[in-house]
Enzyme design. Structure first.
Site, PDB file in Angstrom:
ATOM      1  N   TYR A 148       0.815  -1.213   0.000  1.00  0.00           N
ATOM      2  CA  TYR A 148       0.000   0.000   0.000  1.00  0.00           C
ATOM      3  C   TYR A 148       0.852   1.268   0.000  1.00  0.00           C
ATOM      4  O   TYR A 148       0.318   2.365   0.145  1.00  0.00           O
ATOM      5  CB  TYR A 148      -0.914   0.027   1.230  1.00  0.00           C
ATOM      6  CG  TYR A 148      -2.141  -0.854   1.115  1.00  0.00           C
ATOM      7  CD1 TYR A 148      -2.022  -2.243   1.065  1.00  0.00           C
ATOM      8  CD2 TYR A 148      -3.420  -0.317   1.069  1.00  0.00           C
ATOM      9  CE1 TYR A 148      -3.145  -3.058   0.973  1.00  0.00           C
ATOM     10  CE2 TYR A 148      -4.546  -1.127   0.982  1.00  0.00           C
ATOM     11  CZ  TYR A 148      -4.403  -2.490   0.932  1.00  0.00           C
ATOM     12  OH  TYR A 148      -5.513  -3.287   0.848  1.00  0.00           O
ATOM     13  N   LYS A 218       4.508 -14.361   4.045  1.00  0.00           N
ATOM     14  CA  LYS A 218       4.831 -15.264   2.938  1.00  0.00           C
ATOM     15  C   LYS A 218       6.358 -15.253   2.805  1.00  0.00           C
ATOM     16  O   LYS A 218       6.913 -15.050   1.720  1.00  0.00           O
ATOM     17  CB  LYS A 218       4.125 -14.791   1.657  1.00  0.00           C
ATOM     18  CG  LYS A 218       4.261 -15.725   0.475  1.00  0.00           C
ATOM     19  CD  LYS A 218       3.400 -16.974   0.570  1.00  0.00           C
ATOM     20  CE  LYS A 218       3.780 -17.961  -0.522  1.00  0.00           C
ATOM     21  NZ  LYS A 218       2.942 -19.180  -0.520  1.00  0.00           N
ATOM     22  N   ASP A 251      -1.246 -18.102   2.462  1.00  0.00           N
ATOM     23  CA  ASP A 251      -2.087 -19.071   1.736  1.00  0.00           C
ATOM     24  C   ASP A 251      -2.534 -20.202   2.669  1.00  0.00           C
ATOM     25  O   ASP A 251      -3.721 -20.515   2.775  1.00  0.00           O
ATOM     26  CB  ASP A 251      -1.360 -19.613   0.492  1.00  0.00           C
ATOM     27  CG  ASP A 251       0.023 -20.158   0.805  1.00  0.00           C
ATOM     28  OD1 ASP A 251       0.581 -19.833   1.876  1.00  0.00           O
ATOM     29  OD2 ASP A 251       0.565 -20.921  -0.023  1.00  0.00           O
ATOM     30  N   ASP A 275      -5.322  -7.240   5.119  1.00  0.00           N
ATOM     31  CA  ASP A 275      -6.539  -6.901   4.392  1.00  0.00           C
ATOM     32  C   ASP A 275      -7.285  -8.184   4.034  1.00  0.00           C
ATOM     33  O   ASP A 275      -8.490  -8.318   4.256  1.00  0.00           O
ATOM     34  CB  ASP A 275      -6.141  -6.123   3.124  1.00  0.00           C
ATOM     35  CG  ASP A 275      -7.331  -5.705   2.292  1.00  0.00           C
ATOM     36  OD1 ASP A 275      -8.322  -5.240   2.878  1.00  0.00           O
ATOM     37  OD2 ASP A 275      -7.264  -5.841   1.052  1.00  0.00           O
TER      38      ASP A 275
HETATM   39  C1  IPM Z   1     -10.271  -2.244   3.872  1.00  0.00           C
HETATM   40  C2  IPM Z   1     -10.597  -1.977   2.434  1.00  0.00           C
HETATM   41  C3  IPM Z   1      -9.618  -0.931   1.891  1.00  0.00           C
HETATM   42  C4  IPM Z   1      -8.233  -1.524   1.947  1.00  0.00           C
HETATM   43  C5  IPM Z   1      -9.953  -0.416   0.474  1.00  0.00           C
HETATM   44  C6  IPM Z   1     -11.342   0.161   0.422  1.00  0.00           C
HETATM   45  C7  IPM Z   1      -8.958   0.560  -0.034  1.00  0.00           C
HETATM   46  O1  IPM Z   1     -10.563  -3.153   1.703  1.00  0.00           O
HETATM   47  O2  IPM Z   1     -10.321  -1.308   4.679  1.00  0.00           O
HETATM   48  O3  IPM Z   1      -9.987  -3.399   4.203  1.00  0.00           O
HETATM   49  O4  IPM Z   1      -7.777  -2.185   1.014  1.00  0.00           O
HETATM   50  O5  IPM Z   1      -7.577  -1.333   2.965  1.00  0.00           O
HETATM   51 MG    MG Z   2     -10.306  -4.890   2.890  1.00  0.00          MG
END
Ligand code: IPM
Ligand code: MG
Length: 380
Positions: A148, A218, A251, A275
């Site tokens: 990210y 991973k 996984d 996530d």
């Molecule tokens: C989350 C969502 C977000 C992320 C998106 C909406 C950008 O999936 O908060 O888990 O990927 O973090």
């Molecule tokens: Mg999410």
């Protein structure tokens, strides 16, 4: 005491409904927050798709300033679209100006250094959607870096390709690919970023007398970044001798979680794996209608449902507000309002257990607002 002091509420709470069903679930949650009697002034702010289309920014500066001034913020949901689809919806004056859509929630997390993404996933007794009764998992997701980080190239600059060819042997496999025919997204994980989320997971485990932290990674393939995360965890675990630590590849983790969910307790993961695993955990306790989330930094925190804006249900008052109501409960925990937090959780649990008021995801016909009213009425 300065004149006027007596009229000040104890807290200033930012309220950012966003768009789509974010508006519905935040409206519902405010019914519960007001009924529980938090001594707060609620300050609403502009954020969401509408502001992207009109102003070219879904997270306008005034929303950023607002979050900074608040004691805590409750956030609904925002529509996210891929870069090209987003550009197409800009007002004509803003088209072709090179504006690039980036998820506002990801920006918020990075801008305010909200490095902890805390996602408790508890199966409330009697929820027909529980995968297993009694589940009580907690996910700590690193919230600012990893894949990210936003360091990405969809046409690779030649300088970068040249350096990579010089420094990385495996990069030779890509050396003949035209620069505009591949893309690079950087996974950047720092020692500090890894340390602080892992510590947060261990501290939580200690504070609440939980037993085990599982590190999700991973590292067998993504050796540099995930290796750093895993090694950091092993080091930190030494200062928590009473807590068991184990680890699993992302996984395998998805399989093990379904097979033996009671083997797990607190999970900690870099951003992307966190996530993924937090959606899985949310599904095990009823789906996104129950997944709540706290984005927590040193001084600033933003609480939200894990689900997105589900534009097709926007304004229909159909979706389950429990995820957002539980996010508000987390916000009260964070503010130190333990009794009020517990009151909201108990009221929610009792409405679920009674099974009389159920939204469509739970097989019922109650609206978003019916659910909020039922929870508000059950508050003790
Ligand atoms: C989350 C969502 C977000 C992320 C998106 C909406 C950008 O999936 O908060 O888990 O990927 O973090
Ligand atoms: Mg999410």
């Amino acid at each position: 005491m300065p004149y006027g002091g007596a009229f000040m509420a104890k807290y200033r709470i930012g309220v950012l409904p966003g768009d789509g069903v974010g508006v519905d679930v935040v409206e519902a949650t405010m019914i519960v927050l007001k009924k529980v009697g938090l001594d707060a002034e609620y300050v609403y702010g502009d954020i969401g798709w509408e502001f992207w289309c009109k102003e070219g920014d879904a997270l306008p500066q005034r929303a950023i300033d607002l979050i900074k001034r608040m004691d805590a913020t409750l956030f609904g949901a925002i529509t996210s679209k891929p870069v090209k689809a987003a550009e197409a919806e800009l007002v004509p004056e803003l088209k072709g100006k090179g504006l690039v859509y980036r998820s506002p929630i990801v920006r918020m997390r990075q801008l305010f250094d909200l490095y902890i993404c805390l996602r408790p996933c508890k199966a409330y007794p009697g929820n027909p959607l529980n995968f297993r009764e009694g589940l009580n998992l907690v996910v700590f997701r690193e919230n600012t870096e990893d894949l990210y980080s936003g360091v990405e190239f969809n046409t690779v600059p030649k300088e970068l390709a040249d350096v990579l060819l010089k420094l990385s042997k495996p990069f030779a496999a890509f050396k003949d690919v035209p620069l505009d025919e591949y893309a690079i997204s950087c996974k950047i994980n720092t020692k500090k970023g890894s340390e602080r989320i892992i510590r947060a997971a261990f501290d939580f485990t200690r504070k609440f007398g939980r037993k085990k932290v599982t590190v999700v990674h991973k590292a067998n393939v993504v050796r540099a970044t995930d290796g750093l995360f895993l090694e950091t965890a092993k080091e930190i675990a030494k200062s928590y001798p009473e807590i068991k630590m184990d680890d699993a590849n992302i996984d395998a983790m998805t399989m093990w979680l379904l097979k033996n969910p009671f083997n797990y307790d607190v999970l900690v993961a870099p951003n992307l794996y966190g996530d993924i695993i937090s959606d899985l955990c949310a599904q095990m306790v009823g789906g996104l209608g129950f997944g709540c989330s706290g984005n927590i930094g040193e001084k600033i925190a933003v609480f939200e449902p894990t689900h997105g804006s589900a534009p097709k249900y926007a304004g229909q008052y159909k979706v389950n507000p429990i995820a957002t109501i539980l996010a508000a409960k987390m916000m009260l925990d964070w503010l130190g309002e333990d009794d009020k937090a517990m009151a909201i959780e108990n009221a929610t649990a009792s409405v679920i257990a009674q099974g009389k008021v159920r939204t469509y995801d739970m097989g019922g016909a109650a609206s978003t607002i019916d659910m909020a009213n039922a929870i508000a009425q059950s508050l003790k």
